[in-house]
Scaffold this motif. Structure first.
Motif, PDB file in Angstrom:
ATOM      1  N   ALA A 284       0.691  -1.676  -0.340  1.00 15.33           N
ATOM      2  CA  ALA A 284       0.393  -0.009  -0.012  1.00 15.33           C
ATOM      3  C   ALA A 284       0.669   1.397  -0.123  1.00 15.33           C
ATOM      4  O   ALA A 284       0.596   2.791  -0.860  1.00 15.33           O
ATOM      5  CB  ALA A 284      -1.323  -0.095   1.198  1.00 15.33           C
ATOM      6  N   GLN A 285       1.956   0.949   0.758  1.00 17.45           N
ATOM      7  CA  GLN A 285       3.193   2.156   0.693  1.00 17.45           C
ATOM      8  C   GLN A 285       3.361   2.698  -0.813  1.00 17.45           C
ATOM      9  O   GLN A 285       4.830   3.481  -0.541  1.00 17.45           O
ATOM     10  CB  GLN A 285       3.854   2.233   1.801  1.00 17.45           C
ATOM     11  CG  GLN A 285       3.362   1.932   2.963  1.00 17.45           C
ATOM     12  CD  GLN A 285       4.717   2.269   4.421  1.00 17.45           C
ATOM     13  OE1 GLN A 285       5.413   2.387   3.699  1.00 17.45           O
ATOM     14  NE2 GLN A 285       3.772   1.690   5.722  1.00 17.45           N
ATOM     15  N   GLY A 286       3.418   1.680  -1.813  1.00 20.49           N
ATOM     16  CA  GLY A 286       4.638   1.881  -3.143  1.00 20.49           C
ATOM     17  C   GLY A 286       5.365   0.541  -3.098  1.00 20.49           C
ATOM     18  O   GLY A 286       5.560  -0.648  -2.646  1.00 20.49           O
ATOM     19  N   HIS A 287       7.150   0.840  -4.258  1.00 21.51           N
ATOM     20  CA  HIS A 287       7.924  -0.036  -3.304  1.00 21.51           C
ATOM     21  C   HIS A 287       8.447   0.403  -2.397  1.00 21.51           C
ATOM     22  O   HIS A 287       9.240   1.026  -1.828  1.00 21.51           O
ATOM     23  CB  HIS A 287       8.328   0.123  -4.614  1.00 21.51           C
ATOM     24  CG  HIS A 287       9.740  -1.235  -4.909  1.00 21.51           C
ATOM     25  ND1 HIS A 287       9.274  -2.615  -5.306  1.00 21.51           N
ATOM     26  CD2 HIS A 287      10.853  -0.652  -4.778  1.00 21.51           C
ATOM     27  CE1 HIS A 287      10.655  -3.061  -5.120  1.00 21.51           C
ATOM     28  NE2 HIS A 287      11.389  -1.916  -4.657  1.00 21.51           N
ATOM     29  N   VAL A 288       9.411  -0.881  -1.913  1.00 18.65           N
ATOM     30  CA  VAL A 288       9.454  -0.578   0.058  1.00 18.65           C
ATOM     31  C   VAL A 288      10.744  -1.942  -0.640  1.00 18.65           C
ATOM     32  O   VAL A 288      10.458  -2.636  -0.858  1.00 18.65           O
ATOM     33  CB  VAL A 288       8.715  -0.821   1.052  1.00 18.65           C
ATOM     34  CG1 VAL A 288       9.799  -1.009   2.176  1.00 18.65           C
ATOM     35  CG2 VAL A 288       7.822   0.010   1.191  1.00 18.65           C
TER      36      VAL A 288
ATOM     37  N   ASN B 158      13.901  -3.770   1.968  1.00 16.15           N
ATOM     38  CA  ASN B 158      14.472  -3.847   3.710  1.00 16.15           C
ATOM     39  C   ASN B 158      15.679  -5.099   3.091  1.00 16.15           C
ATOM     40  O   ASN B 158      15.923  -5.799   2.257  1.00 16.15           O
ATOM     41  CB  ASN B 158      13.353  -4.875   3.884  1.00 16.15           C
ATOM     42  CG  ASN B 158      11.691  -3.744   4.903  1.00 16.15           C
ATOM     43  OD1 ASN B 158      11.667  -2.832   4.550  1.00 16.15           O
ATOM     44  ND2 ASN B 158      10.893  -4.683   4.243  1.00 16.15           N
ATOM     45  N   SER B 159      16.142  -4.807   4.104  1.00 11.15           N
ATOM     46  CA  SER B 159      17.567  -5.538   3.772  1.00 11.15           C
ATOM     47  C   SER B 159      19.015  -5.571   4.764  1.00 11.15           C
ATOM     48  O   SER B 159      17.959  -5.069   6.354  1.00 11.15           O
ATOM     49  CB  SER B 159      18.450  -5.069   2.643  1.00 11.15           C
ATOM     50  OG  SER B 159      18.849  -3.133   2.729  1.00 11.15           O
ATOM     51  N   TYR B 160      19.554  -6.640   5.343  1.00 11.51           N
ATOM     52  CA  TYR B 160      20.699  -7.106   6.414  1.00 11.51           C
ATOM     53  C   TYR B 160      20.812  -7.512   5.838  1.00 11.51           C
ATOM     54  O   TYR B 160      21.100  -8.699   4.698  1.00 11.51           O
ATOM     55  CB  TYR B 160      19.839  -7.568   7.242  1.00 11.51           C
ATOM     56  CG  TYR B 160      18.983  -8.620   7.603  1.00 11.51           C
ATOM     57  CD1 TYR B 160      19.909  -9.857   7.761  1.00 11.51           C
ATOM     58  CD2 TYR B 160      17.488  -9.086   7.080  1.00 11.51           C
ATOM     59  CE1 TYR B 160      19.240 -10.940   7.410  1.00 11.51           C
ATOM     60  CE2 TYR B 160      17.205  -9.458   7.059  1.00 11.51           C
ATOM     61  CZ  TYR B 160      18.167 -11.114   7.755  1.00 11.51           C
ATOM     62  OH  TYR B 160      17.320 -11.774   7.557  1.00 11.51           O
ATOM     63  N   THR B 161      22.089  -7.841   6.424  1.00 10.93           N
ATOM     64  CA  THR B 161      23.533  -8.571   5.852  1.00 10.93           C
ATOM     65  C   THR B 161      23.933  -8.985   7.562  1.00 10.93           C
ATOM     66  O   THR B 161      24.277  -8.629   8.375  1.00 10.93           O
ATOM     67  CB  THR B 161      24.909  -8.494   5.187  1.00 10.93           C
ATOM     68  OG1 THR B 161      24.513  -7.939   3.738  1.00 10.93           O
ATOM     69  CG2 THR B 161      26.210  -8.664   4.980  1.00 10.93           C
TER      70      THR B 161
ATOM     71  N   ASP C 289       6.902   4.486   7.312  1.00 10.60           N
ATOM     72  CA  ASP C 289       6.558   4.132   8.401  1.00 10.60           C
ATOM     73  C   ASP C 289       8.206   3.141   8.801  1.00 10.60           C
ATOM     74  O   ASP C 289       7.572   3.022  10.404  1.00 10.60           O
ATOM     75  CB  ASP C 289       5.507   3.437   8.915  1.00 10.60           C
ATOM     76  CG  ASP C 289       5.326   1.941   8.109  1.00 10.60           C
ATOM     77  OD1 ASP C 289       6.250   1.594   7.770  1.00 10.60           O
ATOM     78  OD2 ASP C 289       4.060   1.790   8.329  1.00 10.60           O
ATOM     79  N   ALA C 290       9.441   3.329   8.099  1.00  9.09           N
ATOM     80  CA  ALA C 290      10.324   2.536   8.982  1.00  9.09           C
ATOM     81  C   ALA C 290      10.444   3.239  10.154  1.00  9.09           C
ATOM     82  O   ALA C 290      11.188   4.524  10.137  1.00  9.09           O
ATOM     83  CB  ALA C 290      11.567   2.282   7.835  1.00  9.09           C
TER      84      ALA C 290
ATOM     85  N   TRP D 226      15.393  -6.298  17.024  1.00  8.92           N
ATOM     86  CA  TRP D 226      15.337  -5.094  18.184  1.00  8.92           C
ATOM     87  C   TRP D 226      14.968  -3.799  17.843  1.00  8.92           C
ATOM     88  O   TRP D 226      15.880  -3.814  16.538  1.00  8.92           O
ATOM     89  CB  TRP D 226      16.644  -5.542  18.732  1.00  8.92           C
ATOM     90  CG  TRP D 226      16.810  -7.118  19.245  1.00  8.92           C
ATOM     91  CD1 TRP D 226      17.244  -7.952  18.674  1.00  8.92           C
ATOM     92  CD2 TRP D 226      16.491  -7.709  20.970  1.00  8.92           C
ATOM     93  NE1 TRP D 226      17.330  -9.555  19.232  1.00  8.92           N
ATOM     94  CE2 TRP D 226      16.996  -8.799  20.768  1.00  8.92           C
ATOM     95  CE3 TRP D 226      16.409  -6.358  22.579  1.00  8.92           C
ATOM     96  CZ2 TRP D 226      16.247  -9.434  21.554  1.00  8.92           C
ATOM     97  CZ3 TRP D 226      16.282  -7.278  23.352  1.00  8.92           C
ATOM     98  CH2 TRP D 226      16.388  -8.966  23.435  1.00  8.92           C
ATOM     99  N   PHE D 227      14.701  -3.248  18.920  1.00 13.35           N
ATOM    100  CA  PHE D 227      14.927  -1.815  18.506  1.00 13.35           C
ATOM    101  C   PHE D 227      15.059  -1.394  20.235  1.00 13.35           C
ATOM    102  O   PHE D 227      13.914  -1.719  20.568  1.00 13.35           O
ATOM    103  CB  PHE D 227      13.558  -1.624  17.482  1.00 13.35           C
ATOM    104  CG  PHE D 227      14.127   0.638  17.668  1.00 13.35           C
ATOM    105  CD1 PHE D 227      14.792   1.039  17.179  1.00 13.35           C
ATOM    106  CD2 PHE D 227      12.497   1.666  18.273  1.00 13.35           C
ATOM    107  CE1 PHE D 227      14.391   2.163  16.816  1.00 13.35           C
ATOM    108  CE2 PHE D 227      12.997   2.691  18.722  1.00 13.35           C
ATOM    109  CZ  PHE D 227      13.612   3.025  17.487  1.00 13.35           C
TER     110      PHE D 227
END
Length: 164
Positions: free
Chosen positions: A74-78, A80-83, A99-100, A121-122
């Motif tokens: 709904a937000q468009g193209h997103v 996400n990534s991590y290594t 909203d990240a 985690w945050f």
């Protein structure tokens, strides 16, 4: 060769073969590696709408697993990534979603050859988990997401993705 050196050579060869085969087993490829596309017919969301499309690519960067998720929602193209490594340490998680929340980290744990657990985690608090299980045949990936979304709603989603 004398009769005495033949057993020593034979033992050396056998031990070398065992060591080589153990090394190959230790380096078995991670079944997550590759490209996975969401199967919307099998995916279930309890909070929010499932994405319109999602492709997750897993590859290795040295001894670390890299996830790149391309999501249309709904937000468009997103993206996400991590290594991260399977060592339980914190690694940066990034998202281009509107909203990240910046500052999130992930910790990876290998449960068994086909199962991985990712904790998110945050601010020193665990906010979610994703358990990923690759099917026996390696053709499907089930991702169970639990925690809370950025709006504070509980999340208990199951995504099924097909290997591309």
């Amino acid at each position: 060769m004398s009769a005495r050196t033949i057993p020593v050579v034979l033992v050396t060869v056998v031990l070398t073969m065992f060591a080589a085969s153990a090394g190959l087993r230790a380096q078995d490829p991670n079944p997550l590696l590759g490209k996975w596309k969401i199967n919307l017919a099998k995916t279930k969301y309890n909070a929010g709408q499932p994405p319109k499309n999602q492709v997750i690519t897993y590859d290795m960067v040295g001894d670390a697993l890299r996830l790149t998720a391309e999501i249309d929602n709904a937000q468009g193209h997103v993206t996400n990534s991590y290594t991260a490594k399977y060592d339980g340490k914190d690694y940066a998680f990034t998202s281009t979603a509107r909203d990240a929340v910046t500052g999130q980290t992930v910790r990876l744990k290998r449960i068994n050859a086909r199962t991985t657990e990712r904790a998110t985690w945050f601010g020193g608090k665990q906010i979610g988990t994703v358990t990923e299980v690759v099917s026996n045949g390696g053709k499907s990936l089930t991702r169970t997401q639990k925690g809370a979304n950025p709006q504070g709603q509980p999340v208990d989603n199951v995504q099924v993705l097909d290997k591309q």
